[in-house]
Motif scaffolding. Structure first.
Motif, short mmCIF file in Angstrom:
data_model
loop_
_atom_site.label_atom_id
_atom_site.label_comp_id
_atom_site.label_asym_id
_atom_site.label_seq_id
_atom_site.Cartn_x
_atom_site.Cartn_y
_atom_site.Cartn_z
N LEU A 68 -37.85 -32.82 -2.71
CA LEU A 68 -38.64 -34.03 -2.44
C LEU A 68 -40.12 -33.70 -2.31
N ALA A 69 -40.43 -32.58 -1.65
CA ALA A 69 -41.83 -32.17 -1.50
C ALA A 69 -42.43 -31.80 -2.86
N ASP A 70 -41.66 -31.08 -3.69
CA ASP A 70 -42.15 -30.72 -5.03
C ASP A 70 -42.44 -31.96 -5.86
N MET A 71 -41.53 -32.92 -5.80
CA MET A 71 -41.70 -34.13 -6.61
C MET A 71 -42.87 -34.97 -6.12
N LYS A 72 -43.08 -34.97 -4.82
CA LYS A 72 -44.24 -35.69 -4.28
C LYS A 72 -45.53 -35.04 -4.73
N LEU A 73 -45.55 -33.72 -4.78
CA LEU A 73 -46.75 -32.98 -5.12
C LEU A 73 -47.18 -33.22 -6.56
N VAL A 74 -46.22 -33.50 -7.45
CA VAL A 74 -46.56 -33.70 -8.87
C VAL A 74 -46.35 -35.16 -9.29
N SER A 75 -46.32 -36.06 -8.31
CA SER A 75 -46.21 -37.51 -8.56
C SER A 75 -44.95 -37.88 -9.33
N LEU A 76 -43.82 -37.29 -8.94
CA LEU A 76 -42.53 -37.68 -9.52
C LEU A 76 -41.64 -38.35 -8.47
N THR A 77 -42.24 -38.74 -7.35
CA THR A 77 -41.45 -39.33 -6.27
C THR A 77 -40.70 -40.57 -6.72
N HIS A 78 -41.29 -41.33 -7.66
CA HIS A 78 -40.64 -42.56 -8.12
C HIS A 78 -39.31 -42.29 -8.81
N LEU A 79 -39.06 -41.03 -9.16
CA LEU A 79 -37.79 -40.70 -9.81
C LEU A 79 -36.69 -40.35 -8.82
N THR A 80 -37.03 -40.29 -7.53
CA THR A 80 -36.02 -39.93 -6.53
C THR A 80 -35.29 -41.15 -5.99
N ALA A 81 -35.59 -42.32 -6.49
CA ALA A 81 -34.95 -43.52 -5.99
C ALA A 81 -34.91 -44.58 -7.08
N VAL A 82 -34.19 -45.65 -6.80
CA VAL A 82 -34.07 -46.76 -7.74
C VAL A 82 -35.42 -47.45 -7.89
N SER A 83 -35.76 -47.81 -9.14
CA SER A 83 -37.01 -48.51 -9.39
C SER A 83 -36.75 -49.67 -10.33
N GLY A 84 -37.84 -50.34 -10.73
CA GLY A 84 -37.72 -51.46 -11.65
C GLY A 84 -37.11 -51.06 -12.97
N ALA A 85 -37.33 -49.81 -13.39
CA ALA A 85 -36.77 -49.36 -14.67
C ALA A 85 -35.24 -49.40 -14.63
N ASN A 86 -34.65 -49.10 -13.48
CA ASN A 86 -33.20 -49.14 -13.36
C ASN A 86 -32.66 -50.55 -13.57
#
Length: 681
Positions: free
Chosen positions: A139-157
């Motif tokens: 989670l920290a790695d993904m936040k650091l490179v702005s991939l946090t939106h991929l760790t949960a459901v979003s509009g794309a889903n």
């Protein structure tokens, strides 16, 4: 507050429990509270947390437990927060339809498999919004490179679900009305499955508006549908107006709608169409989210574009396979496991992408902050929109000039700060005030022995600071008190490092930050000592003495650990968040602990990020040569205050602030105390 009320209470669970820092929490609606002589019915929304048993509660069900109440964080839609002191007891089962969706989720999670635990957890996050199995490091790695939106459901889903149902039925010849109704039913079902998260609500209402318009034979403008979704949701729930997740979802969607098409058209003249579209999608979403992202991460993610370009193509197959696995988990569990494992291969690639980019040097680029950062970001957005959408050559040239100026100024500031950071830390450093934003983290070194006083709020900043200092083992870990801006980054500090012993505040604290931190230390096998005034110890050539807590502290700040560190070349006083009342106690006993130390240069770690809650007479008496203020840039608390800065300036103390200078290293030189800074982020 120093004491919290505890009562037997009934509450309805409004959302699926979330895991964070070894705890589970969920939004609930309080139904009844037992006041001893009588039971009072009420309807108050709040957040309740608990241990592993709390993770088993079901959305829509009513439970009872001994609930310890605490004030809610402000601003918040919650009227209270609380902690279940015992195992929640089921009072009333959820409605059948909600219980069915819960069973579907549990069957899927029970049959989830993957090439690694994090990859399997990411599949669950993308498919049904459950991130409990994703490690804090990922989670920290993904936040650091702005991939946090991929760790949960979003509009794309939601778009994927609607598209699958709509076009599958179209393939089999279903009429438009039937396709529309089926897609709407699927959309509602998916929202019930994953929970009413802000991004899901926004995309569901927007998709519903587009579907209804399409079913009625009318073309619906996507921007109009987005505006309708925002208006409907804000009217239904005004608290969404201060929800960062909702704001990011709306801005990212707006960027995609306004910028993707013209940018793709322009890039296609220079790049293959598929690459042009991928770049346009990533840039449009990131650019429009920039004003909000700057408030959350304090800079630009250096590798965001590259990380998103590599990761985004993997999202659709993970989502499709994950949702299919969820639907098949009950009738065909073996097939659900196989599908989730297949999806986890792509998810594993995303975790590797995130970790690879997060491990590169300088993962965050310094940028303008505060109001200036927001204004510059908006200027950049407008300039880019004008450049790609305008047909007039003169206007496009002006827009290109504005973009070039913003980029040039930004990189000149970044470059100068980077050059300064090359000299950090000074080779003979003895004290380092890490830059952990609005929090505290101080490293002390003597004779190759290391002490760490507090760890900041988040894992990544303290981990990066210790890595930069080449700290592989911590001989003494001191947690002054259990406010999250002092203990929240504990995992980042201790992961992969050997910890000798820990000293923690003896003030009775049953907040989840305290219980979670103590559990993490115990689980890591770290010996824990409770602090008390007068306790003494040694770190290399430095002797230290604890000056607080003493007496009967009135709250956690008043009970935080204050200490004096006496070295051969300087003295250091760390005051944690000790306020004026506690500092008055120190002043009253000054003769017992100050003594000979007054002849050496003094470094003061100013209390409470430079708040106004200082006892001037104490600071004037000890007269620090250097004053370190650990404070977040553009913080909403007004730290450091003018009162404290004026006090330090009046006595001639040199003020070093992390919000202005970044991480600060201090050491003895031939001319006295010297320092070097990393440059503010």
């Amino acid at each position: 507050m120093s004491e919290f009320q505890q009562h037997s209470a009934w509450f309805e669970v409004l959302e699926n429990p979330r895991k964070a820092h070894q705890r589970f929490s969920a939004v609930v609606r309080l139904k009844q509270i037992d006041l001893g002589s009588s039971a009072v019915g009420l309807a108050a929304r709040g957040t309740v947390s608990g241990d592993v048993e709390f993770g088993e509660v079901h959305r829509g069900s009513i439970y009872s437990c001994q609930l310890q109440f605490r004030p809610a964080l402000q601003p918040s839609r919650d009227g209270f927060s609380g902690y279940c002191r015992d195992e929640p007891k089921l009072v009333q089962i959820a409605p059948a339809y909600l219980d069915g969706f819960t069973a579907l989720r549990e069957n899927f999670l029970g049959n989830l498999s993957g090439v690694s635990p994090d990859a399997a957890g990411l599949v669950a996050g993308l498919a049904i919004g459950d991130t409990s199995a994703i490690s804090e490091q990922v989670l920290a790695d993904m936040k650091l490179v702005s991939l946090t939106h991929l760790t949960a459901v979003s509009g794309a889903n939601c778009a994927i679900v609607v598209a699958l149902v709509y076009f599958l039925l179209k393939r089999f010849g279903a009429r438009r009305t039937s396709r529309t109704l089926a897609a709407l039913v699927a959309l509602v079902g998916y929202v019930l499955l994953v929970g009413a998260q802000p991004s899901v609500l926004r995309s569901a209402v927007m998709a519903g508006a587009v579907l209804i318009g399409s079913g009625a034979g009318r073309r619906t403008s996507p921007v109009s549908a987005l505006a309708l979704a925002v208006l409907v949701l804000l009217i239904a729930d005004p608290w969404l107006s201060i929800d960062f997740g909702f704001a990011l979802s709306v801005l990212a969607t707006l960027g995609l709608l306004l910028l993707t098409s013209p940018m793709t058209e322009w890039l296609s003249a220079h790049l293959p169409s598929w690459m042009a579209l991928s770049i346009a999608v990533a840039v449009a979403a990131q650019l429009f989210c920039l004003p909000v992202l700057l408030q959350l991460q304090g800079g630009l993610a250096s590798y965001s574009l590259a990380a998103n370009l590599l990761a985004e193509p993997l999202v659709a197959p993970i989502t499709v396979l994950g949702i299919l696995g969820c639907l098949l988990a009950y009738p065909l569990p073996w097939l659900a496991g196989a599908l989730s494992w297949l999806a986890s291969v792509a998810a594993w690639c995303i975790t590797r992408i995130a970790h690879g980019f997060a491990s590169l040097p300088k993962p965050t680029i310094e940028w303008f902050s505060g109001v200036a950062g927001v204004l510059v970001a908006i200027t950049l957005i407008v300039a880019v929109l004008v450049f790609f959408k305008s047909r007039g050559a003169g206007i496009r040239q002006l827009a290109a000039l504005a973009i070039a100026l913003v980029v040039a100024i930004s990189f000149s500031i970044t470059g100068s700060r980077y050059v300064r950071s090359l000299s950090w830390p000074m080779h003979n450093w003895q004290i380092v005030n890490c830059d952990v934003g609005q929090g505290d983290a101080l490293v002390i070194r003597s004779a190759n022995r290391i002490a760490l006083v507090d760890v900041g709020r988040d894992d990544a900043p303290i981990d990066a600071c210790l890595d930069r200092l080449s700290v592989e083992s911590i001989d003494l870990l001191m947690l002054t008190h259990f406010d999250m801006d002092h203990v929240g980054g504990l995992s980042g500090a201790i992961a992969g490092r050997k910890i000798g012993t820990a000293i923690v505040s003896s003030f009775p604290d049953e907040r989840w930050g305290a219980l979670g931190a103590l559990k993490l230390l115990r689980d890591s096998g770290v010996p824990i000592n409770s602090a008390s005034s007068g306790f003494t110890g040694k770190l290399g050539d430095i002797d230290f003495e604890l000056l607080n807590p003493a007496g009967s502290p009135e709250d956690s700040n008043d009970g935080s650990i204050a200490a004096i560190w006496r070295g051969p070349e300087f003295n250091l006083i760390t005051l944690a968040d000790l306020g004026e009342r506690g500092q008055m106690r120190l002043a009253a006993s000054l003769s017992t602990w100050w003594g000979r130390g007054s002849q050496l240069p003094l470094v003061l770690k100013v209390s409470h990020h430079g708040s106004a809650d200082q006892y001037a007479e104490l600071i004037e008496t000890i007269h620090p040569q250097l004053s370190l203020i650990s404070v977040g840039k553009g913080n909403s608390y007004g730290h450091p205050t003018g009162r404290t800065l004026n006090l330090l300036n009046r006595i001639g103390s040199q003020i070093l602030r992390t919000d202005e200078l970044g991480a600060i290293s201090v050491g003895s030189t031939a001319h006295g105390l010297g320092f070097a800074t990393s440059g503010a982020g």
